[in-house]
Motif scaffolding. Structure first.
Motif, PDB file in Angstrom:
ATOM      1  N   PRO A 153     -17.169  -4.637  -3.514  1.00  0.00           N
ATOM      2  CA  PRO A 153     -16.038  -4.796  -3.999  1.00  0.00           C
ATOM      3  C   PRO A 153     -15.101  -4.912  -2.623  1.00  0.00           C
ATOM      4  O   PRO A 153     -15.093  -4.352  -1.874  1.00  0.00           O
ATOM      5  CB  PRO A 153     -15.546  -3.874  -4.562  1.00  0.00           C
ATOM      6  N   GLN A 154     -14.222  -5.929  -2.681  1.00  0.00           N
ATOM      7  CA  GLN A 154     -13.163  -6.215  -1.602  1.00  0.00           C
ATOM      8  C   GLN A 154     -11.845  -5.410  -1.892  1.00  0.00           C
ATOM      9  O   GLN A 154     -11.463  -5.664  -2.948  1.00  0.00           O
ATOM     10  CB  GLN A 154     -12.889  -7.580  -1.300  1.00  0.00           C
ATOM     11  N   PRO A 155     -11.428  -4.583  -0.778  1.00  0.00           N
ATOM     12  CA  PRO A 155     -10.057  -3.912  -1.138  1.00  0.00           C
ATOM     13  C   PRO A 155      -9.060  -5.040  -1.388  1.00  0.00           C
ATOM     14  O   PRO A 155      -8.929  -6.055  -0.885  1.00  0.00           O
ATOM     15  CB  PRO A 155      -9.750  -3.273  -0.228  1.00  0.00           C
ATOM     16  N   ASP A 156      -8.210  -4.510  -2.706  1.00  0.00           N
ATOM     17  CA  ASP A 156      -7.369  -5.528  -3.106  1.00  0.00           C
ATOM     18  C   ASP A 156      -6.020  -5.192  -2.135  1.00  0.00           C
ATOM     19  O   ASP A 156      -5.315  -4.221  -2.476  1.00  0.00           O
ATOM     20  CB  ASP A 156      -7.021  -5.365  -4.543  1.00  0.00           C
ATOM     21  N   ILE A 157      -5.382  -6.056  -1.550  1.00  0.00           N
ATOM     22  CA  ILE A 157      -4.377  -5.751  -0.470  1.00  0.00           C
ATOM     23  C   ILE A 157      -3.283  -5.508  -1.229  1.00  0.00           C
ATOM     24  O   ILE A 157      -2.370  -4.667  -1.127  1.00  0.00           O
ATOM     25  CB  ILE A 157      -4.208  -6.875   0.527  1.00  0.00           C
ATOM     26  N   ALA A 158      -2.929  -6.202  -2.430  1.00  0.00           N
ATOM     27  CA  ALA A 158      -1.757  -6.223  -3.330  1.00  0.00           C
ATOM     28  C   ALA A 158      -1.559  -4.684  -3.806  1.00  0.00           C
ATOM     29  O   ALA A 158      -0.692  -4.075  -3.900  1.00  0.00           O
ATOM     30  CB  ALA A 158      -1.735  -7.044  -4.357  1.00  0.00           C
ATOM     31  N   ASP A 159      -3.105  -4.230  -4.129  1.00  0.00           N
ATOM     32  CA  ASP A 159      -3.092  -2.811  -4.757  1.00  0.00           C
ATOM     33  C   ASP A 159      -2.693  -1.818  -3.485  1.00  0.00           C
ATOM     34  O   ASP A 159      -2.026  -0.858  -3.747  1.00  0.00           O
ATOM     35  CB  ASP A 159      -4.236  -2.597  -5.228  1.00  0.00           C
ATOM     36  N   GLN A 160      -3.162  -1.891  -2.348  1.00  0.00           N
ATOM     37  CA  GLN A 160      -3.016  -1.096  -1.318  1.00  0.00           C
ATOM     38  C   GLN A 160      -1.380  -1.071  -0.982  1.00  0.00           C
ATOM     39  O   GLN A 160      -0.959   0.070  -0.660  1.00  0.00           O
ATOM     40  CB  GLN A 160      -3.621  -1.479   0.002  1.00  0.00           C
ATOM     41  N   ILE A 161      -0.784  -2.275  -1.148  1.00  0.00           N
ATOM     42  CA  ILE A 161       0.778  -2.250  -0.852  1.00  0.00           C
ATOM     43  C   ILE A 161       1.505  -1.642  -1.847  1.00  0.00           C
ATOM     44  O   ILE A 161       2.663  -0.738  -1.787  1.00  0.00           O
ATOM     45  CB  ILE A 161       1.221  -3.953  -0.546  1.00  0.00           C
ATOM     46  N   GLU A 162       0.840  -1.772  -3.008  1.00  0.00           N
ATOM     47  CA  GLU A 162       1.577  -0.988  -4.208  1.00  0.00           C
ATOM     48  C   GLU A 162       1.593   0.389  -4.194  1.00  0.00           C
ATOM     49  O   GLU A 162       2.561   1.215  -4.358  1.00  0.00           O
ATOM     50  CB  GLU A 162       0.993  -1.420  -5.652  1.00  0.00           C
ATOM     51  N   LYS A 163       0.324   0.929  -3.574  1.00  0.00           N
ATOM     52  CA  LYS A 163       0.043   2.307  -3.458  1.00  0.00           C
ATOM     53  C   LYS A 163       1.158   2.926  -2.369  1.00  0.00           C
ATOM     54  O   LYS A 163       1.573   3.922  -2.432  1.00  0.00           O
ATOM     55  CB  LYS A 163      -1.247   2.703  -3.095  1.00  0.00           C
ATOM     56  N   LEU A 164       1.247   2.164  -1.328  1.00  0.00           N
ATOM     57  CA  LEU A 164       2.234   2.406  -0.152  1.00  0.00           C
ATOM     58  C   LEU A 164       3.475   2.426  -0.707  1.00  0.00           C
ATOM     59  O   LEU A 164       4.336   3.681  -0.069  1.00  0.00           O
ATOM     60  CB  LEU A 164       1.883   1.367   0.975  1.00  0.00           C
ATOM     61  N   LEU A 167       4.130   5.690  -2.343  1.00  0.00           N
ATOM     62  CA  LEU A 167       4.303   6.814  -1.127  1.00  0.00           C
ATOM     63  C   LEU A 167       5.644   6.774  -0.689  1.00  0.00           C
ATOM     64  O   LEU A 167       6.337   7.736  -0.530  1.00  0.00           O
ATOM     65  CB  LEU A 167       3.024   6.637  -0.167  1.00  0.00           C
ATOM     66  N   ARG A 168       6.276   5.899  -0.343  1.00  0.00           N
ATOM     67  CA  ARG A 168       7.369   5.278   0.187  1.00  0.00           C
ATOM     68  C   ARG A 168       8.483   5.944  -0.957  1.00  0.00           C
ATOM     69  O   ARG A 168       9.369   6.547  -0.615  1.00  0.00           O
ATOM     70  CB  ARG A 168       7.665   3.944   0.528  1.00  0.00           C
ATOM     71  N   ASP A 169       8.422   5.527  -2.214  1.00  0.00           N
ATOM     72  CA  ASP A 169       9.226   6.031  -3.348  1.00  0.00           C
ATOM     73  C   ASP A 169       9.310   7.595  -3.226  1.00  0.00           C
ATOM     74  O   ASP A 169      10.314   7.843  -3.780  1.00  0.00           O
ATOM     75  CB  ASP A 169       9.071   5.113  -4.333  1.00  0.00           C
ATOM     76  N   LYS A 170       8.198   8.022  -3.248  1.00  0.00           N
ATOM     77  CA  LYS A 170       8.131   9.507  -3.340  1.00  0.00           C
ATOM     78  C   LYS A 170       8.627  10.212  -1.897  1.00  0.00           C
ATOM     79  O   LYS A 170       8.739  11.369  -2.091  1.00  0.00           O
ATOM     80  CB  LYS A 170       6.696   9.950  -3.636  1.00  0.00           C
ATOM     81  N   GLY A 171       8.735   9.552  -1.031  1.00  0.00           N
ATOM     82  CA  GLY A 171       9.301  10.055   0.328  1.00  0.00           C
ATOM     83  C   GLY A 171       8.336  10.539   1.052  1.00  0.00           C
ATOM     84  O   GLY A 171       8.590  11.029   2.246  1.00  0.00           O
ATOM     85  N   ILE A 172       7.034  10.133   0.944  1.00  0.00           N
ATOM     86  CA  ILE A 172       5.835  10.747   1.599  1.00  0.00           C
ATOM     87  C   ILE A 172       5.868  10.103   2.904  1.00  0.00           C
ATOM     88  O   ILE A 172       5.474  10.480   3.901  1.00  0.00           O
ATOM     89  CB  ILE A 172       4.710  10.511   0.684  1.00  0.00           C
ATOM     90  N   THR A 174       8.024   6.821   5.472  1.00  0.00           N
ATOM     91  CA  THR A 174       9.325   6.376   5.633  1.00  0.00           C
ATOM     92  C   THR A 174       9.227   4.648   5.304  1.00  0.00           C
ATOM     93  O   THR A 174       8.162   4.102   5.311  1.00  0.00           O
ATOM     94  CB  THR A 174       9.795   6.592   7.044  1.00  0.00           C
ATOM     95  N   GLU A 175      10.338   4.230   5.294  1.00  0.00           N
ATOM     96  CA  GLU A 175      10.444   2.793   4.949  1.00  0.00           C
ATOM     97  C   GLU A 175       9.861   1.868   6.167  1.00  0.00           C
ATOM     98  O   GLU A 175       8.928   1.078   6.142  1.00  0.00           O
ATOM     99  CB  GLU A 175      11.982   2.441   4.827  1.00  0.00           C
ATOM    100  N   GLU A 176      10.297   2.416   7.442  1.00  0.00           N
ATOM    101  CA  GLU A 176       9.595   2.000   8.490  1.00  0.00           C
ATOM    102  C   GLU A 176       7.934   1.982   8.574  1.00  0.00           C
ATOM    103  O   GLU A 176       7.066   0.893   9.042  1.00  0.00           O
ATOM    104  CB  GLU A 176       9.899   2.554   9.771  1.00  0.00           C
ATOM    105  N   GLU A 177       7.367   3.197   8.308  1.00  0.00           N
ATOM    106  CA  GLU A 177       5.887   3.273   8.027  1.00  0.00           C
ATOM    107  C   GLU A 177       5.619   2.540   6.892  1.00  0.00           C
ATOM    108  O   GLU A 177       4.314   1.558   7.321  1.00  0.00           O
ATOM    109  CB  GLU A 177       5.780   4.570   7.753  1.00  0.00           C
ATOM    110  N   PHE A 178       6.242   2.325   6.023  1.00  0.00           N
ATOM    111  CA  PHE A 178       5.673   1.163   4.740  1.00  0.00           C
ATOM    112  C   PHE A 178       5.724  -0.254   5.262  1.00  0.00           C
ATOM    113  O   PHE A 178       4.704  -0.786   5.224  1.00  0.00           O
ATOM    114  CB  PHE A 178       6.574   1.404   3.717  1.00  0.00           C
ATOM    115  N   GLN A 179       6.725  -0.390   6.105  1.00  0.00           N
ATOM    116  CA  GLN A 179       6.918  -2.016   6.403  1.00  0.00           C
ATOM    117  C   GLN A 179       5.716  -2.303   7.488  1.00  0.00           C
ATOM    118  O   GLN A 179       5.256  -3.287   7.764  1.00  0.00           O
ATOM    119  CB  GLN A 179       8.234  -2.425   7.092  1.00  0.00           C
ATOM    120  N   ALA A 180       5.523  -1.222   8.375  1.00  0.00           N
ATOM    121  CA  ALA A 180       4.572  -1.580   9.438  1.00  0.00           C
ATOM    122  C   ALA A 180       3.139  -1.655   8.865  1.00  0.00           C
ATOM    123  O   ALA A 180       2.223  -2.316   9.315  1.00  0.00           O
ATOM    124  CB  ALA A 180       4.570  -0.370  10.460  1.00  0.00           C
ATOM    125  N   LYS A 181       2.968  -0.703   7.889  1.00  0.00           N
ATOM    126  CA  LYS A 181       1.396  -0.751   7.162  1.00  0.00           C
ATOM    127  C   LYS A 181       1.345  -2.079   6.378  1.00  0.00           C
ATOM    128  O   LYS A 181       0.182  -2.832   6.328  1.00  0.00           O
ATOM    129  CB  LYS A 181       1.152   0.421   6.484  1.00  0.00           C
TER     130      LYS A 181
END
Length: 189
Positions: A153-164, A167-172, A174-181
Motif C-alpha cells: 500500500p502506498q501512503p495517501d498524501i491527502a490523508d497525511q495532510i489531513e492528519k497534520l 494536529l495543527r487544529d488541536k494545537g499540537i 504550529t501553522e508553520e510546522e504544518f505548512q512546512a510538512k
C-alpha cells in the motif's frame, strides 16, 4: 536491559549513574524491529525552526537504525519526541572538555542539540555513528523505493495532510510546522 542498549552503553563509555531506570523505562517505548546504536542520559534543547521557539529538557536519548527517540519529563509527566533518520538534514558537533561536547541534528521542522560527553574523541565516534545510521537508513529506503512491492500500500498524501491539519487544529503543531510538512509531502507527488 536490552543487549543492544548494553552494547551501545559500553561502546561509547556512557555513564548510566542516575539514568539507568530512565533508560530501562524508555526502552519500553522502542519497537521490537529497532536496533539501538547509541543511548545516553542527556540534556536536550528542541528548537522549532519556523518559530524560533525552544525548550530545554533532561531525559534519555536513543539512536536506532530507524529514528532518534528522546524520552523526557516535562511538568511532572513523561513525554517523548522522535525524528525519523530520513528527516534529519544535517549532523554537527561541537564542544570541549570543559563545557562538554554537543551533537546537533537539524530536521525540516525541529532541531535538536544535546550533550553527549566531555571526551572529544568519543564525541567524534558518536557523530560518526549518527551519520552512518542516517546513510544506511537512506540507502535501505532508496532500495525499497527502487524495488516496490507489487501489492504494497502506498501512503495517501491527502490523508497525511489531513492528519497534520488535525494536529495543527488541536494545537499540537504550529501553522508553520504544518505548512512546512505539507510542502514536503506535496513535493513527493
Amino acid at each position: 536491559m536490552r543487549d543492544d542498549v548494553e552494547q551501545a552503553i559500553k561502546k561509547f563509555e556512557i555513564k548510566t549513574f542516575g539514568n539507568r531506570k530512565n533508560i530501562e523505562f524508555a526502552e519500553g517505548m522502542l519497537n521490537d524491529d529497532e536496533t539501538v546504536l547509541f543511548v545516553s542520559g542527556t540534556n536536550l534543547t528542541i528548537s522549532y525552526n519556523a518559530s524560533g521557539g525552544a525548550g530545554f529538557f533532561p531525559g534519555v536519548l536513543f539512536l536506532t537504525d530507524k529514528r532518534v527517540f528522546f524520552n523526557y519529563r516535562a511538568l511532572g509527566n513523561f513525554s517523548s519526541d522522535s525524528i525519523s533518520l530520513d528527516e534529519i538534514r544535517s549532523v554537527n558537533y561541537y564542544g570541549n572538555g570543559l563545557a562538554g561536547s554537543h551533537i546537533q541534528l537539524h530536521g525540516l521542522i525541529k532541531s535538536y542539540d544535546f550533550l553527549v560527553t566531555y571526551k572529544r574523541n568519543i564525541t567524534q565516534l558518536i557523530a560518526q555513528e549518527f551519520e552512518t545510521a542516517i546513510d544506511n537508513y537512506r540507502s535501505q529506503q532508496a532500495a525499497l523505493n527502487s524495488n516496490p512491492q507489487p501489492n504494497a500500500p502506498q501512503p495517501d498524501i491527502a490523508d497525511q495532510i489531513e492528519k497534520l491539519a488535525q494536529l495543527r487544529d488541536k494545537g499540537i503543531i504550529t501553522e508553520e510546522e504544518f505548512q512546512a510538512k505539507k510542502t514536503d509531502l506535496l513535493s513527493r507527488m
